[in-house]
Design an enzyme around this catalytic site. Sequence first.
Site, PDB file in Angstrom:
ATOM      1  N   TYR A 270      62.947  50.723   6.829  1.00 39.93           N
ATOM      2  CA  TYR A 270      63.761  51.729   7.527  1.00 39.93           C
ATOM      3  C   TYR A 270      63.251  53.132   7.181  1.00 39.93           C
ATOM      4  O   TYR A 270      63.040  53.963   8.077  1.00 39.93           O
ATOM      5  CB  TYR A 270      65.226  51.558   7.127  1.00 39.93           C
ATOM      6  CG  TYR A 270      66.130  52.651   7.640  1.00 39.93           C
ATOM      7  CD1 TYR A 270      66.440  52.755   9.003  1.00 39.93           C
ATOM      8  CD2 TYR A 270      66.689  53.600   6.777  1.00 39.93           C
ATOM      9  CE1 TYR A 270      67.267  53.762   9.477  1.00 39.93           C
ATOM     10  CE2 TYR A 270      67.518  54.597   7.244  1.00 39.93           C
ATOM     11  CZ  TYR A 270      67.802  54.676   8.593  1.00 39.93           C
ATOM     12  OH  TYR A 270      68.625  55.680   9.064  1.00 39.93           O
TER      13      TYR A 270
ATOM     14  N   ASP B 232      68.081  48.143  26.337  1.00 41.87           N
ATOM     15  CA  ASP B 232      67.394  48.043  25.052  1.00 41.87           C
ATOM     16  C   ASP B 232      66.214  49.008  25.125  1.00 41.87           C
ATOM     17  O   ASP B 232      65.227  48.761  25.832  1.00 41.87           O
ATOM     18  CB  ASP B 232      66.913  46.612  24.811  1.00 41.87           C
ATOM     19  CG  ASP B 232      66.200  46.480  23.465  1.00 41.87           C
ATOM     20  OD1 ASP B 232      65.875  47.513  22.847  1.00 41.87           O
ATOM     21  OD2 ASP B 232      65.959  45.331  23.043  1.00 41.87           O
TER      22      ASP B 232
ATOM     23  N   ALA C 208      60.346  54.068   6.107  1.00 46.81           N
ATOM     24  CA  ALA C 208      59.013  54.298   6.673  1.00 46.81           C
ATOM     25  C   ALA C 208      59.096  54.543   8.176  1.00 46.81           C
ATOM     26  O   ALA C 208      58.385  55.403   8.719  1.00 46.81           O
ATOM     27  CB  ALA C 208      58.123  53.091   6.381  1.00 46.81           C
ATOM     28  N   ALA C 209      59.963  53.800   8.847  1.00 49.74           N
ATOM     29  CA  ALA C 209      60.105  53.980  10.295  1.00 49.74           C
ATOM     30  C   ALA C 209      60.639  55.382  10.600  1.00 49.74           C
ATOM     31  O   ALA C 209      60.141  56.070  11.502  1.00 49.74           O
ATOM     32  CB  ALA C 209      61.032  52.909  10.871  1.00 49.74           C
ATOM     33  N   LYS C 210      61.625  55.817   9.841  1.00 46.38           N
ATOM     34  CA  LYS C 210      62.178  57.164  10.078  1.00 46.38           C
ATOM     35  C   LYS C 210      61.119  58.229   9.805  1.00 46.38           C
ATOM     36  O   LYS C 210      60.970  59.183  10.564  1.00 46.38           O
ATOM     37  CB  LYS C 210      63.416  57.395   9.202  1.00 46.38           C
ATOM     38  CG  LYS C 210      64.657  56.658   9.675  1.00 46.38           C
ATOM     39  CD  LYS C 210      65.032  57.041  11.098  1.00 46.38           C
ATOM     40  CE  LYS C 210      66.391  56.533  11.500  1.00 46.38           C
ATOM     41  NZ  LYS C 210      66.643  56.687  12.954  1.00 46.38           N
TER      42      LYS C 210
HETATM   43  N1  LIG Z   1      75.146  56.557   9.166  1.00 47.65           N
HETATM   44  C1  LIG Z   1      74.282  57.071   8.287  1.00 47.65           C
HETATM   45  O1  LIG Z   1      74.604  57.163   7.079  1.00 47.65           O
HETATM   46  C2  LIG Z   1      72.936  57.586   8.752  1.00 47.65           C
HETATM   47  C3  LIG Z   1      72.186  58.335   7.828  1.00 47.65           C
HETATM   48  C4  LIG Z   1      70.940  58.812   8.221  1.00 47.65           C
HETATM   49  C5  LIG Z   1      70.458  58.579   9.478  1.00 47.65           C
HETATM   50  N2  LIG Z   1      71.201  57.845  10.363  1.00 47.65           N
HETATM   51  C6  LIG Z   1      70.632  57.632  11.701  1.00 47.65           C
HETATM   52  O2  LIG Z   1      71.495  58.216  12.652  1.00 47.65           O
HETATM   53  C7  LIG Z   1      71.368  57.519  13.899  1.00 47.65           C
HETATM   54  C8  LIG Z   1      72.745  57.138  14.395  1.00 47.65           C
HETATM   55  O3  LIG Z   1      73.263  56.149  13.511  1.00 47.65           O
HETATM   56  P1  LIG Z   1      74.807  55.964  13.237  1.00 47.65           P
HETATM   57  O4  LIG Z   1      75.027  56.223  11.812  1.00 47.65           O
HETATM   58  O5  LIG Z   1      75.614  56.691  14.233  1.00 47.65           O
HETATM   59  O6  LIG Z   1      74.907  54.376  13.389  1.00 47.65           O
HETATM   60  P2  LIG Z   1      75.450  53.489  14.587  1.00 47.65           P
HETATM   61  O7  LIG Z   1      76.895  53.807  14.796  1.00 47.65           O
HETATM   62  O8  LIG Z   1      75.081  52.097  14.249  1.00 47.65           O
HETATM   63  O9  LIG Z   1      74.629  53.978  15.873  1.00 47.65           O
HETATM   64  C9  LIG Z   1      73.395  53.444  16.264  1.00 47.65           C
HETATM   65  C10 LIG Z   1      73.429  53.230  17.748  1.00 47.65           C
HETATM   66  O10 LIG Z   1      72.132  52.868  18.199  1.00 47.65           O
HETATM   67  C11 LIG Z   1      72.270  51.930  19.251  1.00 47.65           C
HETATM   68  N3  LIG Z   1      71.034  51.164  19.319  1.00 47.65           N
HETATM   69  C12 LIG Z   1      70.448  50.463  18.309  1.00 47.65           C
HETATM   70  N4  LIG Z   1      69.334  49.859  18.748  1.00 47.65           N
HETATM   71  C13 LIG Z   1      69.196  50.194  20.049  1.00 47.65           C
HETATM   72  C14 LIG Z   1      68.246  49.841  21.060  1.00 47.65           C
HETATM   73  N5  LIG Z   1      67.203  49.022  20.802  1.00 47.65           N
HETATM   74  N6  LIG Z   1      68.414  50.358  22.297  1.00 47.65           N
HETATM   75  C15 LIG Z   1      69.471  51.156  22.582  1.00 47.65           C
HETATM   76  N7  LIG Z   1      70.398  51.524  21.664  1.00 47.65           N
HETATM   77  C16 LIG Z   1      70.266  51.025  20.425  1.00 47.65           C
HETATM   78  C17 LIG Z   1      73.491  51.084  18.842  1.00 47.65           C
HETATM   79  O11 LIG Z   1      74.151  50.496  19.949  1.00 47.65           O
HETATM   80  P3  LIG Z   1      73.807  48.989  20.430  1.00 47.65           P
HETATM   81  O12 LIG Z   1      73.813  48.139  19.197  1.00 47.65           O
HETATM   82  O13 LIG Z   1      74.886  48.654  21.413  1.00 47.65           O
HETATM   83  O14 LIG Z   1      72.467  49.071  21.070  1.00 47.65           O
HETATM   84  C18 LIG Z   1      74.388  52.143  18.202  1.00 47.65           C
HETATM   85  O15 LIG Z   1      75.296  52.695  19.127  1.00 47.65           O
HETATM   86  C19 LIG Z   1      70.459  56.324  13.628  1.00 47.65           C
HETATM   87  O16 LIG Z   1      69.165  56.615  14.081  1.00 47.65           O
HETATM   88  C20 LIG Z   1      70.495  56.181  12.114  1.00 47.65           C
HETATM   89  O17 LIG Z   1      69.321  55.582  11.636  1.00 47.65           O
HETATM   90  C21 LIG Z   1      72.429  57.350  10.022  1.00 47.65           C
END
Ligand SMILES: NC(=O)c1ccc[n+]([C@@H]2O[C@H](COP(=O)([O-])OP(=O)(O)OC[C@H]3O[C@@H](n4cnc5c(N)ncnc54)[C@H](OP(=O)(O)O)[C@@H]3O)[C@@H](O)[C@H]2O)c1
Length: 247
Positions: free
Chosen positions: A150, A53, A152-154
């Site tokens: 979300y 984590d 704001a965090a980004k």
């Molecule tokens: N999909 C979209 O439309 C989109 C758009 C804009 C930006 N993003 C950003 O792109 C990034 C990747 O997202 P994604 O779309 O590929 O979604 P995703 O498939 O849900 O990937 C997020 C990953 O982060 C891991 N994670 C979450 N909290 C964690 C923690 N505390 N420690 C370690 N690992 C953690 C999760 O695995 P575990 O749960 O196993 O930890 C998961 O593999 C994210 O930062 C997201 O905010 C996504």
Amino acid sequence: MTRNVVISGGGTGIGLAAARTFAADGDRVLLLGRRADVLERAAVPGALTYAADLADPADVRGVAGFVGREFGAVDVLIHSAGGNGLLEPPAGGDDPLDAVARHWTVNFRLNVLTAVLLTEALRHRLAEPGGRVLFLSSIAAYRGSGQVAYAAAKAGLHPYAHDLARRLGPHGITVNVVAPGYVEDTAFFGADGVDEEHRARLAAETSTGRVGTPGDVAATLHWLASPGAAHITSQIIQVNGGAERGH
Ligand SMILES: NC(=O)c1ccc[n+]([C@@H]2O[C@H](COP(=O)([O-])OP(=O)(O)OC[C@H]3O[C@@H](n4cnc5c(N)ncnc54)[C@H](OP(=O)(O)O)[C@@H]3O)[C@@H](O)[C@H]2O)c1
């Protein structure tokens, strides 16, 4: 040259697509995430995995030790861990203020603390010169998303990246942020993803007429990590088909 690439959130979605892209280049990849089974199932050829984590300093110390033993230096550090908190356990109790506090705290932990702790723990291991640090922001940081915590965090990652770019630039390390629009085929929106109508609306917001794929974002990360991108730093690159301008 084989590079050492550390990818948080590497077991699913964008992080996994990035892992496959770098591994296909012959790079050594380390996948990080909380769920060991998800990381193992990712099946990226030759990849190492470590479950942690990344919002927990003790876990991040564990990652740093593992990276020191297995990699020594880190050439590319990609922070793909994140989420909007809706898949995390809710606050206990009925008080709405507790729910608000929980939601904002969870978003800060998922999107900011994970990236900051991992960066600070691995900073001294980044290759000098040539190291690359890449953060994942979102279109939400520019225009909100209905999930204000979300967004704001980004947005909070942007000044951190600019500051880090200044600190690491003299060491030949670049720091950039990639801010995608909607990307399908990830775990971000849960097992069911978004419904067809919502997906069509998101596609209609773009100039390209389609939604994003994990490969779109992985290709941008790969480019920013390439030697040719050595003079690109402190930038936020939007990968959203033009959606941010709105339609
Ligand atoms: N999909 C979209 O439309 C989109 C758009 C804009 C930006 N993003 C950003 O792109 C990034 C990747 O997202 P994604 O779309 O590929 O979604 P995703 O498939 O849900 O990937 C997020 C990953 O982060 C891991 N994670 C979450 N909290 C964690 C923690 N505390 N420690 C370690 N690992 C953690 C999760 O695995 P575990 O749960 O196993 O930890 C998961 O593999 C994210 O930062 C997201 O905010 C996504």
